[in-house]
Motif scaffolding. Sequence first.
Motif, PDB file in Angstrom:
ATOM      1  N   UNK A 224      28.093  11.677 -42.132  1.00 40.47           N
ATOM      2  CA  UNK A 224      28.721  12.990 -42.150  1.00 40.47           C
ATOM      3  C   UNK A 224      29.983  13.037 -41.318  1.00 40.47           C
ATOM      4  N   UNK A 225      30.250  14.214 -40.765  1.00 42.88           N
ATOM      5  CA  UNK A 225      31.467  14.450 -39.994  1.00 42.88           C
ATOM      6  C   UNK A 225      31.098  14.947 -38.604  1.00 42.88           C
ATOM      7  N   UNK A 226      31.590  14.231 -37.584  1.00 45.89           N
ATOM      8  CA  UNK A 226      31.447  14.674 -36.201  1.00 45.89           C
ATOM      9  C   UNK A 226      32.742  15.358 -35.786  1.00 45.89           C
ATOM     10  N   UNK A 227      32.620  16.606 -35.339  1.00 49.14           N
ATOM     11  CA  UNK A 227      33.787  17.379 -34.903  1.00 49.14           C
ATOM     12  C   UNK A 227      33.617  17.685 -33.423  1.00 49.14           C
ATOM     13  N   UNK A 228      34.510  17.131 -32.614  1.00 49.84           N
ATOM     14  CA  UNK A 228      34.457  17.337 -31.162  1.00 49.84           C
ATOM     15  C   UNK A 228      35.586  18.296 -30.772  1.00 49.84           C
ATOM     16  N   UNK A 229      35.196  19.467 -30.261  1.00 47.17           N
ATOM     17  CA  UNK A 229      36.170  20.503 -29.920  1.00 47.17           C
ATOM     18  C   UNK A 229      36.143  20.774 -28.423  1.00 47.17           C
ATOM     19  N   UNK A 230      37.319  20.891 -27.842  1.00 48.12           N
ATOM     20  CA  UNK A 230      37.417  21.214 -26.418  1.00 48.12           C
ATOM     21  C   UNK A 230      38.384  22.377 -26.244  1.00 48.12           C
ATOM     22  N   UNK A 231      37.968  23.357 -25.447  1.00 49.14           N
ATOM     23  CA  UNK A 231      38.757  24.581 -25.299  1.00 49.14           C
ATOM     24  C   UNK A 231      40.143  24.318 -24.736  1.00 49.14           C
ATOM     25  N   UNK A 232      40.271  23.289 -23.882  1.00 46.93           N
ATOM     26  CA  UNK A 232      41.553  23.024 -23.228  1.00 46.93           C
ATOM     27  C   UNK A 232      42.062  21.617 -23.505  1.00 46.93           C
ATOM     28  N   UNK A 233      41.541  20.997 -24.567  1.00 47.21           N
ATOM     29  CA  UNK A 233      41.945  19.635 -24.939  1.00 47.21           C
ATOM     30  C   UNK A 233      41.803  18.664 -23.770  1.00 47.21           C
ATOM     31  N   UNK A 234      40.697  18.781 -23.037  1.00 45.22           N
ATOM     32  CA  UNK A 234      40.426  17.866 -21.930  1.00 45.22           C
ATOM     33  C   UNK A 234      40.055  16.485 -22.459  1.00 45.22           C
ATOM     34  N   UNK A 235      39.920  15.531 -21.552  1.00 45.99           N
ATOM     35  CA  UNK A 235      39.485  14.197 -21.955  1.00 45.99           C
ATOM     36  C   UNK A 235      37.982  14.216 -22.193  1.00 45.99           C
ATOM     37  N   UNK A 236      37.582  13.708 -23.352  1.00 42.83           N
ATOM     38  CA  UNK A 236      36.175  13.646 -23.726  1.00 42.83           C
ATOM     39  C   UNK A 236      35.825  12.237 -24.194  1.00 42.83           C
ATOM     40  N   UNK A 237      34.533  11.908 -24.079  1.00 43.49           N
ATOM     41  CA  UNK A 237      34.060  10.582 -24.467  1.00 43.49           C
ATOM     42  C   UNK A 237      33.286  10.647 -25.779  1.00 43.49           C
ATOM     43  N   UNK A 238      33.404   9.571 -26.548  1.00 44.14           N
ATOM     44  CA  UNK A 238      32.551   9.347 -27.712  1.00 44.14           C
ATOM     45  C   UNK A 238      32.077   7.903 -27.625  1.00 44.14           C
ATOM     46  N   UNK A 239      30.756   7.721 -27.574  1.00 45.92           N
ATOM     47  CA  UNK A 239      30.193   6.387 -27.353  1.00 45.92           C
ATOM     48  C   UNK A 239      29.239   6.022 -28.477  1.00 45.92           C
ATOM     49  N   UNK A 240      29.448   4.849 -29.061  1.00 44.93           N
ATOM     50  CA  UNK A 240      28.508   4.272 -30.017  1.00 44.93           C
ATOM     51  C   UNK A 240      27.905   3.036 -29.364  1.00 44.93           C
ATOM     52  N   UNK A 241      26.590   3.080 -29.135  1.00 45.24           N
ATOM     53  CA  UNK A 241      25.920   1.941 -28.515  1.00 45.24           C
ATOM     54  C   UNK A 241      25.725   0.822 -29.541  1.00 45.24           C
ATOM     55  N   UNK A 242      25.170  -0.290 -29.088  1.00 44.25           N
ATOM     56  CA  UNK A 242      25.024  -1.479 -29.933  1.00 44.25           C
ATOM     57  C   UNK A 242      24.164  -1.166 -31.164  1.00 44.25           C
ATOM     58  N   UNK A 243      24.686  -1.534 -32.314  1.00 46.45           N
ATOM     59  CA  UNK A 243      23.967  -1.329 -33.568  1.00 46.45           C
ATOM     60  C   UNK A 243      24.106   0.067 -34.146  1.00 46.45           C
TER      61      UNK A 243
END
Length: 294
Positions: A224-243
């Motif tokens: 699907x679609x992951x949508x990451x929204x931040x109110x002030x465009x701060x730095x955010x993480x997206x992590x995909x672990x092994x596999x």
Amino acid sequence: MHTRLNPLTQEKGAVALATMGILLSIVSLSLWVVSQRLTNELQMVKRGLAYNQAYAQLHARHASVAMQLRTADINTLQSLESEQLDIAYQTFINSNNTRSVLFTVTLSLVSPSLHIKQDFFRFSSLFWFPLQAVTSDQSNLTQKLFNRDFEPLSASHFQHILEAQKLGSQEAPSRQAMSKESVIWVEGDWELPDDTHLGSLDAPVLVIIKNGNIALGNRASFYGLLVQLDAESNRRNATLEHGAKLFGALVTNAQLTLNNYGNIMYEKNVLSALQQRAELQNIYPVPHSWNDFD
């Protein structure tokens, strides 16, 4: 000895009796006229009440039919139709490749004779999707995706929302989808646990993470679609672990730090299927299309 009546007196008596008879006839006629008027007015009131009741019933059913049309397959509309209900439709392919449908719904009654017709327009809540696996876009992303500014956008904008806390409280067995919902709204961080599988090729999921980080656990998979929204465009993480595997796309308006130990595969067919999912459809009456007639 016999008393003789005055002929003049007899004549006056006859006139009085005749006059009284005429007056009684006039009174009787007046009473009959009043009675007829009252009867007619009562019948008109009854007809008016029956008409208003029928009108209200058709109006309520119109709204019910519209809600059914929001998720209905246009290939099975005949199952909704009846002698009282007729549904016509036109489909449109929009510039963003989404499909919209214009329905014309007519409801009819024989007694009292009444017809109500109105148009309804159905379209997807997901107006746009990204054209690559990972996209960082800080130029009013929510307008592109959902035709909504950031602040008014909330979980209530979508149908059949699965609250994030319910998702977090569930224990999802390995190789089993966590939810059959098409939209998940999350306030704060969101994690797909190890060995958990969310969505599928035929039933992808839209996950919106507001003011939080994203983590896909070891061997987790997401369609699907992951949508990451931040109110002030701060730095955010997206992590995909092994596999971990993401089939579809990730889009954010934040300054993204991507920790990818898994695999992100852009799948346009998954995003298209998501865009057309029934739960993401909206339906609204077309202004000035209402028409009622006998």
